[in-house]
Design a protein around this motif. Structure first.
Motif, mmCIF file in Angstrom:
data_model
loop_
_atom_site.group_PDB
_atom_site.id
_atom_site.type_symbol
_atom_site.label_atom_id
_atom_site.label_comp_id
_atom_site.label_asym_id
_atom_site.label_seq_id
_atom_site.Cartn_x
_atom_site.Cartn_y
_atom_site.Cartn_z
ATOM 1 N N PHE A 75 -3.240 9.106 0.949
ATOM 2 C CA PHE A 75 -3.531 8.096 2.058
ATOM 3 C C PHE A 75 -2.407 8.159 3.437
ATOM 4 C CE2 PHE A 75 -3.388 3.744 3.481
ATOM 5 C CZ PHE A 75 -4.761 3.384 3.853
ATOM 6 N N LEU A 76 -2.875 8.368 4.157
ATOM 7 C CA LEU A 76 -2.075 8.579 5.600
ATOM 8 C C LEU A 76 -2.128 7.020 6.164
ATOM 9 C CD1 LEU A 76 -0.553 10.019 7.713
ATOM 10 C CD2 LEU A 76 -2.739 10.400 8.777
ATOM 11 N N THR A 77 -0.808 6.681 6.581
ATOM 12 C CA THR A 77 -0.476 5.361 7.348
ATOM 13 C C THR A 77 0.790 5.413 8.354
ATOM 14 O OG1 THR A 77 -0.571 2.959 6.971
ATOM 15 C CG2 THR A 77 0.895 4.120 5.526
ATOM 16 N N ALA A 78 1.003 4.440 8.645
ATOM 17 C CA ALA A 78 2.236 4.411 9.562
ATOM 18 C C ALA A 78 3.675 3.992 8.819
ATOM 19 C CB ALA A 78 2.125 3.186 10.543
ATOM 20 N N ALA A 79 4.794 4.600 9.180
ATOM 21 C CA ALA A 79 6.074 4.125 8.365
ATOM 22 C C ALA A 79 6.291 2.697 8.672
ATOM 23 C CB ALA A 79 7.095 5.071 9.147
ATOM 24 N N HIS A 80 5.922 2.133 9.826
ATOM 25 C CA HIS A 80 6.340 0.489 9.949
ATOM 26 C C HIS A 80 5.628 -0.161 9.047
ATOM 27 C CE1 HIS A 80 3.099 0.476 13.285
ATOM 28 N NE2 HIS A 80 2.890 -0.861 12.671
ATOM 29 N N CYS A 81 4.497 0.280 8.583
ATOM 30 C CA CYS A 81 3.678 -0.437 7.478
ATOM 31 C C CYS A 81 4.333 -0.416 5.817
ATOM 32 C CB CYS A 81 2.319 0.182 7.321
ATOM 33 S SG CYS A 81 1.348 -0.022 8.815
ATOM 34 N N THR A 82 5.224 0.438 5.861
ATOM 35 C CA THR A 82 5.863 0.725 4.250
ATOM 36 C C THR A 82 7.326 0.406 4.204
ATOM 37 O OG1 THR A 82 6.009 3.046 4.958
ATOM 38 C CG2 THR A 82 4.060 2.364 3.639
ATOM 39 N N THR A 83 7.832 -0.243 5.329
ATOM 40 C CA THR A 83 9.044 -0.528 5.434
ATOM 41 C C THR A 83 9.245 -1.772 5.611
ATOM 42 O OG1 THR A 83 9.413 -0.109 7.906
ATOM 43 C CG2 THR A 83 9.823 1.600 6.315
ATOM 44 N N ASP A 84 10.743 -2.541 5.303
ATOM 45 C CA ASP A 84 11.134 -3.851 5.670
ATOM 46 C C ASP A 84 10.393 -4.710 4.715
ATOM 47 O OD1 ASP A 84 12.841 -3.039 7.569
ATOM 48 O OD2 ASP A 84 11.734 -3.877 9.016
ATOM 49 N N TRP A 85 10.237 -4.353 3.330
ATOM 50 C CA TRP A 85 9.550 -5.210 2.411
ATOM 51 C C TRP A 85 10.786 -5.769 1.481
ATOM 52 C CZ3 TRP A 85 4.881 -6.983 3.130
ATOM 53 C CH2 TRP A 85 4.066 -6.426 3.951
ATOM 54 N N ALA A 86 10.376 -6.762 0.825
ATOM 55 C CA ALA A 86 11.270 -7.052 -0.213
ATOM 56 C C ALA A 86 11.375 -6.240 -1.384
ATOM 57 C CB ALA A 86 10.811 -8.368 -0.795
ATOM 58 N N PRO A 87 12.429 -5.954 -2.053
ATOM 59 C CA PRO A 87 12.637 -5.057 -3.206
ATOM 60 C C PRO A 87 11.637 -5.312 -4.245
ATOM 61 C CG PRO A 87 14.890 -6.183 -2.662
ATOM 62 C CD PRO A 87 13.882 -6.937 -1.836
ATOM 63 N N GLY A 88 11.178 -4.226 -4.712
ATOM 64 C CA GLY A 88 10.025 -4.253 -5.793
ATOM 65 C C GLY A 88 8.873 -4.437 -5.213
ATOM 66 N N ALA A 89 8.428 -4.091 -3.961
ATOM 67 C CA ALA A 89 7.295 -4.296 -3.372
ATOM 68 C C ALA A 89 6.150 -3.186 -3.916
ATOM 69 C CB ALA A 89 7.166 -4.170 -1.805
ATOM 70 N N ARG A 90 4.966 -3.314 -4.099
ATOM 71 C CA ARG A 90 4.158 -2.520 -4.781
ATOM 72 C C ARG A 90 3.052 -2.113 -3.844
ATOM 73 N NH1 ARG A 90 3.282 -4.742 -10.564
ATOM 74 N NH2 ARG A 90 1.857 -2.764 -10.894
ATOM 75 N N PHE A 91 2.523 -1.054 -3.340
ATOM 76 C CA PHE A 91 1.463 -0.615 -2.676
ATOM 77 C C PHE A 91 0.180 -0.039 -3.269
ATOM 78 C CE2 PHE A 91 5.746 -0.132 -0.801
ATOM 79 C CZ PHE A 91 5.531 -0.732 0.497
ATOM 80 N N TYR A 92 -0.731 -0.750 -2.723
ATOM 81 C CA TYR A 92 -2.061 -0.310 -3.149
ATOM 82 C C TYR A 92 -3.188 0.034 -1.859
ATOM 83 C CZ TYR A 92 -0.750 -3.109 -7.176
ATOM 84 O OH TYR A 92 -0.141 -3.466 -8.325
ATOM 85 N N VAL A 93 -4.223 0.625 -2.155
ATOM 86 C CA VAL A 93 -5.024 1.036 -1.138
ATOM 87 C C VAL A 93 -6.559 0.598 -1.682
ATOM 88 C CG1 VAL A 93 -6.289 3.091 -0.134
ATOM 89 C CG2 VAL A 93 -3.736 3.030 -0.175
#
Length: 293
Positions: A75-93
């Motif tokens: 899944f393609l997205t932007a880097a600023h969408c996957t940065t600067d989250w609290a430790p342990g953040a989990r990503f779903y699509v």
């Protein structure tokens, strides 16, 4: 840009450094826009993260950006969408047409954040371009979410989609600005509406439903395409929450994912500035995850 529910954690400083006087974009406008249920390869990026400092009990899950399946498991997205989250953040699509509605239904069923995330989306692993945030000439603002075999099978089970077609190396340069100006451009995403006046000033309503809008071509730069969103010309465009989502161009009858939404004007009325997928730096990053045309 990812939508504004997390303004305190957004990468505004980094983005300001990439394009002077621009603010991150994210959503499809209400004017000249239509629902896009058929664009099933376009999805929403959900994040489950810890807001109260107790990482053992993640307490927030919501959608924040858009993106596109470019393979069965990428899944393609932007880097600023996957940065600067609290430790342990989990990503779903989620490839749901109405992700806001899906989230509301899961929450109304009494599910906790982790259960909501799993009910609405499929968890993957985020890979942010290590060169991000780059510079004004090349923001390097690109990321992907990958899925292992079981996760990819779950995506296939839930949603029927055909991965988007990426451009070949330097394809936009080869086509040239004149031909690009006469080609059809379309943005797709889940973002909010253009600015309207509210009691406290300008607000951006809506979002969470997959929409599409035609745009006009303005300029081709080394790593950017600048697209027009002017209502008077029959165009729509992107706003908050559309970051990472696709901007398609149709060439000789083929729909190509030419670029991803990154930034634009703050009220979302005039310009969508999108990151090209046919450049050497974008392709170098993507080559680690997909077979490129």
């Amino acid at each position: 840009m990812r939508r504004t529910a997390l303004l305190s954690t957004l990468t505004t400083a980094a983005l300001a450094a990439t394009i002077a006087a621009a603010t991150p974009a994210s959503a499809v406008n209400t004017y000249n826009a239509q629902p896009a249920p058929e664009r099933t390869e376009v999805g929403a990026l959900l994040v489950q993260w810890d807001q109260d400092g107790d990482a053992a009990t993640p307490d927030v899950v919501d959608w924040y950006c858009s993106g596109t399946m470019i393979d069965r498991d990428v899944f393609l997205t932007a880097a600023h969408c996957t940065t600067d989250w609290a430790p342990g953040a989990r990503f779903y699509v989620s490839l749901a047409d109405d992700v806001d509605g899906a989230l509301a239904a899961a929450r109304s069923a009494g599910l906790g954040p982790e259960e909501v995330a799993a009910a609405v989306g499929v968890e993957g692993v985020a890979h942010t371009n290590p060169a991000y945030p780059g510079n004004s000439a090349n923001a390097q603002d690109i990321a992907v979410v990958t899925f292992d075999g079981a996760q990819a099978a779950e995506l296939d089970r839930r949603w029927d989609f055909t991965p988007a077609t990426l451009p070949t190396a330097g394809q936009l340069d080869a086509i040239g600005s004149r031909a690009l100006d006469t080609s059809r451009w379309e943005v797709v995403g889940y973002g909010t509406e253009e600015a309207t006046r509210g009691p406290g000033g300008q607000v951006h309503l809506g979002g969470g439903v997959r929409m599409k809008a035609e745009l006009g071509f303005n300029a081709l730069n080394k790593t950017w395409v600048r697209l027009a969103m002017n209502e008077s010309r029959g165009y729509g465009g992107a706003c908050y929450g559309d970051s990472g989502g696709p901007n398609f161009v149709t060439i000789d009858g083929q729909r190509i994912l030419a670029a991803t939404t990154i930034t634009g004007d703050a009220p979302c009325y005039a310009t969508n500035v999108v990151y090209r997928m046919d450049t050497p730096t974008a392709r170098d990053f993507l080559a680690e995850f997909v077979d490129l045309p």
